[in-house]
Design a protein around this motif. Structure first.
Motif, PDB file in Angstrom:
ATOM      1  N   GLY A   8       0.864  -1.176   0.000  1.00 17.66           N
ATOM      2  CA  GLY A   8       0.000   0.000   0.000  1.00 17.66           C
ATOM      3  C   GLY A   8       0.888   1.207   0.000  1.00 17.66           C
ATOM      4  N   ILE A   9       1.436   1.508   1.156  1.00 15.42           N
ATOM      5  CA  ILE A   9       2.425   2.584   1.238  1.00 15.42           C
ATOM      6  C   ILE A   9       3.681   2.153   0.495  1.00 15.42           C
ATOM      7  CG2 ILE A   9       3.922   3.873   2.800  1.00 15.42           C
ATOM      8  CD1 ILE A   9       1.635   3.807   4.836  1.00 15.42           C
ATOM      9  N   LEU A  10       4.080   0.918   0.713  1.00 10.82           N
ATOM     10  CA  LEU A  10       5.241   0.367   0.012  1.00 10.82           C
ATOM     11  C   LEU A  10       4.789  -0.327  -1.265  1.00 10.82           C
ATOM     12  CD1 LEU A  10       7.125  -1.208   3.043  1.00 10.82           C
ATOM     13  CD2 LEU A  10       7.590   0.968   1.915  1.00 10.82           C
ATOM     14  N   PRO A  11       5.636  -0.346  -2.288  1.00 17.09           N
ATOM     15  CA  PRO A  11       5.281  -1.030  -3.529  1.00 17.09           C
ATOM     16  C   PRO A  11       5.301  -2.550  -3.357  1.00 17.09           C
ATOM     17  CG  PRO A  11       7.518  -0.161  -3.663  1.00 17.09           C
ATOM     18  CD  PRO A  11       6.936   0.310  -2.357  1.00 17.09           C
ATOM     19  N   LYS A  36     -11.242   3.295  17.159  1.00 15.71           N
ATOM     20  CA  LYS A  36      -9.986   3.448  17.904  1.00 15.71           C
ATOM     21  C   LYS A  36      -8.803   3.512  16.946  1.00 15.71           C
ATOM     22  CE  LYS A  36     -11.538   2.332  22.201  1.00 15.71           C
ATOM     23  NZ  LYS A  36     -11.394   3.114  23.347  1.00 15.71           N
ATOM     24  N   THR A  37      -8.905   4.337  15.940  1.00 18.28           N
ATOM     25  CA  THR A  37      -7.876   4.402  14.919  1.00 18.28           C
ATOM     26  C   THR A  37      -7.180   5.752  14.940  1.00 18.28           C
ATOM     27  OG1 THR A  37      -9.558   5.152  13.379  1.00 18.28           O
ATOM     28  CG2 THR A  37      -9.044   2.798  13.354  1.00 18.28           C
ATOM     29  N   TRP A  38      -6.191   5.872  14.089  1.00 17.68           N
ATOM     30  CA  TRP A  38      -5.481   7.119  13.865  1.00 17.68           C
ATOM     31  C   TRP A  38      -5.777   7.568  12.442  1.00 17.68           C
ATOM     32  CZ3 TRP A  38      -2.755   9.737  17.521  1.00 17.68           C
ATOM     33  CH2 TRP A  38      -2.524   9.060  18.721  1.00 17.68           C
ATOM     34  N   GLY A  39      -5.558   8.833  12.169  1.00 14.72           N
ATOM     35  CA  GLY A  39      -5.878   9.384  10.857  1.00 14.72           C
ATOM     36  C   GLY A  39      -5.162   8.712   9.700  1.00 14.72           C
ATOM     37  N   TRP A  40      -3.964   8.203   9.920  1.00 20.44           N
ATOM     38  CA  TRP A  40      -3.229   7.556   8.826  1.00 20.44           C
ATOM     39  C   TRP A  40      -3.795   6.184   8.480  1.00 20.44           C
ATOM     40  CZ3 TRP A  40      -0.441   2.975   9.318  1.00 20.44           C
ATOM     41  CH2 TRP A  40      -0.245   2.512  10.623  1.00 20.44           C
ATOM     42  N   ASP A  41      -4.628   5.610   9.348  1.00 16.83           N
ATOM     43  CA  ASP A  41      -5.175   4.281   9.083  1.00 16.83           C
ATOM     44  C   ASP A  41      -6.063   4.252   7.841  1.00 16.83           C
ATOM     45  OD1 ASP A  41      -3.910   3.145  11.297  1.00 16.83           O
ATOM     46  OD2 ASP A  41      -5.600   3.586  12.619  1.00 16.83           O
ATOM     47  N   VAL A  59     -12.068   3.925  -1.888  1.00 17.19           N
ATOM     48  CA  VAL A  59     -12.886   5.130  -1.716  1.00 17.19           C
ATOM     49  C   VAL A  59     -13.615   5.080  -0.378  1.00 17.19           C
ATOM     50  CG1 VAL A  59     -14.882   6.387  -2.614  1.00 17.19           C
ATOM     51  CG2 VAL A  59     -13.138   5.537  -4.195  1.00 17.19           C
ATOM     52  N   ASN A  60     -14.184   3.935  -0.057  1.00 16.17           N
ATOM     53  CA  ASN A  60     -14.911   3.803   1.217  1.00 16.17           C
ATOM     54  C   ASN A  60     -14.007   4.069   2.410  1.00 16.17           C
ATOM     55  OD1 ASN A  60     -17.239   3.162  -0.154  1.00 16.17           O
ATOM     56  ND2 ASN A  60     -17.073   0.964   0.204  1.00 16.17           N
ATOM     57  N   ALA A  61     -12.768   3.629   2.352  1.00 20.89           N
ATOM     58  CA  ALA A  61     -11.840   3.863   3.466  1.00 20.89           C
ATOM     59  C   ALA A  61     -11.610   5.355   3.680  1.00 20.89           C
ATOM     60  CB  ALA A  61     -10.517   3.148   3.216  1.00 20.89           C
ATOM     61  N   LEU A  62     -11.490   6.104   2.590  1.00 22.12           N
ATOM     62  CA  LEU A  62     -11.256   7.544   2.727  1.00 22.12           C
ATOM     63  C   LEU A  62     -12.496   8.305   3.160  1.00 22.12           C
ATOM     64  CD1 LEU A  62      -8.956   8.355  -0.313  1.00 22.12           C
ATOM     65  CD2 LEU A  62      -8.306   7.870   2.056  1.00 22.12           C
ATOM     66  N   LEU A  63     -13.668   7.705   2.977  1.00 22.13           N
ATOM     67  CA  LEU A  63     -14.913   8.401   3.303  1.00 22.13           C
ATOM     68  C   LEU A  63     -15.598   7.879   4.566  1.00 22.13           C
ATOM     69  CD1 LEU A  63     -16.403   8.782  -0.296  1.00 22.13           C
ATOM     70  CD2 LEU A  63     -15.080  10.449   1.033  1.00 22.13           C
ATOM     71  N   MET A  64     -14.948   6.980   5.311  1.00 25.69           N
ATOM     72  CA  MET A  64     -15.558   6.471   6.547  1.00 25.69           C
ATOM     73  C   MET A  64     -15.869   7.624   7.490  1.00 25.69           C
ATOM     74  SD  MET A  64     -13.615   3.050   7.758  1.00 25.69           S
ATOM     75  CE  MET A  64     -13.402   1.665   6.676  1.00 25.69           C
ATOM     76  N   LEU A  87      -0.552  15.347  11.396  1.00 29.77           N
ATOM     77  CA  LEU A  87      -0.045  15.481  10.038  1.00 29.77           C
ATOM     78  C   LEU A  87       0.123  14.169   9.275  1.00 29.77           C
ATOM     79  CD1 LEU A  87       2.407  18.442  10.586  1.00 29.77           C
ATOM     80  CD2 LEU A  87       0.066  18.482   9.725  1.00 29.77           C
ATOM     81  N   PRO A  88       0.399  13.028   9.899  1.00 29.87           N
ATOM     82  CA  PRO A  88       0.442  11.797   9.103  1.00 29.87           C
ATOM     83  C   PRO A  88      -0.885  11.500   8.401  1.00 29.87           C
ATOM     84  CG  PRO A  88       1.539  11.444  11.184  1.00 29.87           C
ATOM     85  CD  PRO A  88       0.864  12.794  11.274  1.00 29.87           C
ATOM     86  N   GLY A  89      -1.990  11.912   8.995  1.00 30.69           N
ATOM     87  CA  GLY A  89      -3.282  11.740   8.340  1.00 30.69           C
ATOM     88  C   GLY A  89      -3.382  12.608   7.095  1.00 30.69           C
ATOM     89  N   ASN A  90      -2.906  13.850   7.179  1.00 32.74           N
ATOM     90  CA  ASN A  90      -2.929  14.764   6.031  1.00 32.74           C
ATOM     91  C   ASN A  90      -2.047  14.230   4.896  1.00 32.74           C
ATOM     92  OD1 ASN A  90      -3.463  16.300   8.544  1.00 32.74           O
ATOM     93  ND2 ASN A  90      -3.882  17.938   7.089  1.00 32.74           N
ATOM     94  N   GLY A  91      -0.813  13.905   5.221  1.00 36.83           N
ATOM     95  CA  GLY A  91       0.111  13.390   4.205  1.00 36.83           C
ATOM     96  C   GLY A  91      -0.370  12.068   3.627  1.00 36.83           C
ATOM     97  N   GLY A  92      -0.954  11.235   4.486  1.00 35.09           N
ATOM     98  CA  GLY A  92      -1.493   9.963   4.014  1.00 35.09           C
ATOM     99  C   GLY A  92      -2.617  10.158   3.020  1.00 35.09           C
TER     100      GLY A  92
END
Length: 131
Positions: A8-11, A36-41, A59-64, A87-92
């Motif tokens: 995902g993050i890694l190829p 119980k998650t963080w923004g980067w999840d 798409v669903n993951a980004l719109l939860m 900020l990891p959520g923003n960059g993610g």
């Protein structure tokens, strides 16, 4: 959750078995305690879904609709009262959208992170494919 970053993050790597990653993704997507998650999840989940060929789930993951998947008017990814800027959520999010649109090196699918059901008209420019 962090295990999804391995594809995902890694190829894609020969060290990651796609069948096991698909099973892992499905279990996390269906069973994770999303409250119980963080923004980067969310972007991590989306990027994993894209590389597994599941654009609807990307798409669903980004719109939860979850507290930690909230972006404030100033653009900050909200976590809680203690940590209002994550900020990891923003960059993610930005990285996930780049992967969803431009794909990755060797990707042959146009806009691989968006469903091909006719409901999406995705336009972008200047984004380079990820590794």
């Amino acid at each position: 959750m962090a295990v999804l970053a391995a594809l995902g993050i890694l190829p894609k790597s020969p060290l990651v078995r796609t069948d096991l990653m698909e099973n892992t993704f499905d279990w996390i997507y269906d069973n994770w305690n999303w409250g119980k998650t963080w923004g980067w999840d969310y972007p991590t989940t989306a990027m994993n879904a894209v590389r597994l060929g599941q654009p609807e789930k990307a798409v669903n993951a980004l719109l939860m609709e979850k507290r930690t998947n909230t972006y404030l008017p100033n653009g900050h990814n909200y976590q809680d009262k203690r940590l209002r800027c994550y900020l990891p959520g923003n960059g993610g999010l930005l990285t996930a959208v780049a992967l969803m649109t431009a794909g990755w090196d060797g990707c042959e699918v146009e806009n691989p992170g968006f469903p091909k059901d006719g409901t999406w008209d995705v336009r972008w420019e200047g984004i380079k494919p990820l590794p």
